[in-house]
Design an enzyme around this catalytic site. Structure first.
Site, PDB file in Angstrom:
ATOM      1  N   ASP A 163       0.143  -1.534  -0.179  1.00 20.99           N
ATOM      2  CA  ASP A 163      -0.115  -0.024  -0.040  1.00 20.99           C
ATOM      3  C   ASP A 163       0.837   1.064  -0.085  1.00 20.99           C
ATOM      4  O   ASP A 163       1.893   0.823   0.103  1.00 20.99           O
ATOM      5  CB  ASP A 163      -0.736  -0.172   1.739  1.00 20.99           C
ATOM      6  N   GLU A 221      -0.059  -1.204   6.023  1.00 22.35           N
ATOM      7  CA  GLU A 221       0.406  -0.315   6.910  1.00 22.35           C
ATOM      8  C   GLU A 221       1.019   1.014   7.205  1.00 22.35           C
ATOM      9  O   GLU A 221       0.890   1.768   8.168  1.00 22.35           O
ATOM     10  CB  GLU A 221       2.282  -0.648   6.118  1.00 22.35           C
TER      11      GLU A 221
HETATM   12 ZN   LIG Z   1       6.932   2.456   3.878  1.00 16.99          ZN
END
Ligand SMILES: [Zn+2]
Length: 581
Positions: A172, A239
């Site tokens: 991501d 994340e």
């Molecule tokens: Zn990162």
């Protein structure tokens, strides 16, 4: 160039035209070849310094290991090095990263849970890209999907008794703010390579690591390598939102498979290397601060503001904010802290510190006065930086209160973000609120509930303060062992050998040093703490190789990214043959 024949007409002589045409072709070739294949301007200059014996003084301040080159993989890793330095290798690896950037895996905060929101499906486009681009990885490794979008690749080793190596990254990226699109020099999802940098959101954070790690395995597979020790690629997909659906479940899955402390070593994003004068200092982060978000709510009687009390709820909250800022958490330089060890490495090798400070830090290991003097000096240099690395910080980031200009506010609240020192805890951070606010509450005739315990006045009060957490806090990570640890020896030896033999012009002739560091932000590694003590937050990238992370003009130097692939390749081979793990 020889003497040109005189021209009999006004037009340039034929040979001039030929030479000029040749130069144009050459210039075109140079500029075009820059796009096709950039060249290191300085060839490899051997850098023996890190492997040469260090003066005892420096070594005792900042112990170094020997560079570690794979022996069994030889000449396999040299073959990969040669490929990565070839036009073909550069073009292929750079194009892999460009294509990954062109897959816009933006993660927005308002995404519902995976499975409940189709916007997550952009991660499947990344799966498709990886499958097409890295065919051997997809043919030879076991692939397990976690919560539909997370990817765990397992390259089974021949010896199941060996604990696996885990390389992690996240697919991501933070979104591109549409209002800032015009500020980008290149379109944010172009993945454009301009002969020097690969541009675009995610190029640096974290697709260079994502593509770098999987590329290393594809290249090893192309050469028929079969590992003894299992290698795992663990790729999360959230994340940038805390990893609760990605890395958390991946971490649980791996602990179920391999047990607590079941992995030999785990590498995730974080530290980098710095080039300063004649020194290259690589800093894998071995410690990670904790985090806690605290909400303070002040409830006071509402009413018309024509007859106000001396302090409205907003006034009370303002005083609380001022009180907290007047009483920051203590920050001290401690001998057993990771920060102190980092500073001693800088004192040993980096002359950007004054001789005075270097002297204090050198003596501080056994001299209390020198330790205090070093702290004083560091506070003078940059107090905010010192507090960030040496203590628990507090930042009042949100404040809300009031609804209408003639109505007394019934509720006002503030949110304070803490980054918790490596030797402190969530509980210790929370307990400070009662210490600071209880006397204040009594003085202001208020009741106080701090994390479930009541303080302040007992009888009728003028208002109430509630202190609570937003989500559970995160304790600081256990510090990864360094000196005397096999994992540290293999990691830092691999960093040294990789940088020592790099063809990057920026590194030529410089001394390479590895120093332990502390990460003051958090990454997905918080979900892997049970899997191994040997967590290293280190991306093997130069500080000046990356720009624009989480903002406009994100880009990464292609040379830095390719150096990362060299490092991952060496690391896999070194870990595979090491008896230290
Ligand atoms: Zn990162």
């Amino acid at each position: 160039m020889g003497r040109l024949p005189e021209s009999r007409s006004g037009s340039p002589p034929r040979r001039v035209l030929v030479v000029a045409a040749g130069l144009v072709v050459l210039a075109l070739y140079w500029s075009f070849s820059d796009l096709l294949c950039f060249h290191s301007l300085v060839g490899h200059v051997p850098v023996p310094a890190a492997s040469a014996p260090l003066p005892i003084f420096k070594h005792s301040l900042c112990p170094q290991v020997k560079p570690l080159n794979p022996t069994k993989g030889d000449p396999l890793f040299q073959d990969i090095d040669a490929y990565l330095m070839s036009c073909e290798g550069k073009n292929w690896t750079i194009d892999s990263l460009s294509q990954a950037v062109r897959t816009p895996t933006q993660l927005f905060d308002d995404f519902e849970l995976p499975g409940e929101d189709p916007r997550w499906d952009v991660m499947l486009d990344m799966h498709d890209f990886l499958r097409g681009r890295f065919p051997l990885v997809h043919a030879k490794l076991d692939i397990h999907k976690i919560n539909r979008y997370g990817l765990v690749y397992t390259w089974k080793g021949s010896d199941e008794s060996l604990k696996p190596l885990v390389l992690t990254a996240h697919m991501d990226v933070v979104p591109v703010n549409p209002e800032t699109r015009r500020e980008w020099d290149q379109p944010p999802f172009s993945g454009l390579f301009d002969g020097n940098n690969v541009w675009g959101r995610g190029s640096a954070d974290d697709k260079a690591m994502l593509i770098g790690t999987i590329t290393a395995i594809e290249l090893l597979l192309q050469r028929g390598y079969m590992p003894r020790r299992t290698v795992i690629l663990a790729y999360g997909f959230d994340e940038e939102r805390g990893g609760r659906n990605g890395a958390r479940t991946i971490g649980q899955h791996l602990v179920e498979l391999y047990g607590q402390n079941g992995a030999a070593m785990l590498i995730d994003e974080g530290g980098q290397y710095f080039i300063h004068d004649d020194i290259v200092m690589a800093i894998p982060n071995v410690a990670e601060k904790g985090a806690l978000n605290v909400q303070i709510e002040v409830a006071t009687p509402g009413g018309h503001s024509s007859v106000p009390p001396a302090h409205t709820g907003i006034g009370v909250l303002s005083r609380i904010v001022a009180l907290l800022e007047d009483n920051p958490f203590p920050a001290m330089l401690k001998r057993d802290s990771t920060y102190f060890r980092s500073l001693r490495c800088e004192a040993a090798y980096d002359d950007s510190f004054s001789d005075e400070l270097r002297g204090y830090l050198a003596r501080a290991i056994s001299d209390d006065a020198a330790l205090k003097a070093a702290q004083k000096k560091l506070l003078q240099l940059d107090e905010n930086l010192f507090r960030a690395f040496a203590g628990t910080t507090q930042a009042v980031d949100v404040i809300h209160g009031g609804l209408k200009y003639n109505a007394l506010p019934e509720r006002a609240h503030a949110i304070i973000n803490h980054r918790i020192a490596e030797d402190s805890s969530v509980a210790e951070t929370a307990s400070r609120y009662a210490q600071v606010l209880a006397p204040f509450a009594t003085r202001m005739n208020l009741t106080l509930e701090s994390f479930g315990t009541m303080y302040g006045v007992q009888g009728p009060a003028d208002g109430h303060i509630t202190v609570s957490t937003i989500r559970r806090g995160l304790n600081p990570a256990p510090v990864t062992p360094t000196e005397g640890s096999g994992a540290w020896e293999v990691l830092s030896g691999t960093i040294l050998s990789s940088l020592d033999t790099s063809e990057r012009a920026e590194l030529a002739g410089k001394q390479i040093v590895v120093a332990p560091g502390i990460m003051i932000a958090n990454s997905d590694t918080k979900w892997y703490r049970r899997l191994t003590r040997n967590i290293f937050r280190y991306g093997h990238i130069g500080k000046t190789d990356r720009d624009g992370m989480h903002t406009v003009n994100e880009a990464i130097k292609a040379e830095g990214y390719i150096e990362g692939i060299r490092f991952y390749t060496r690391l896999i081979l070194n870990v595979d043959e090491s008896s230290l793990l």
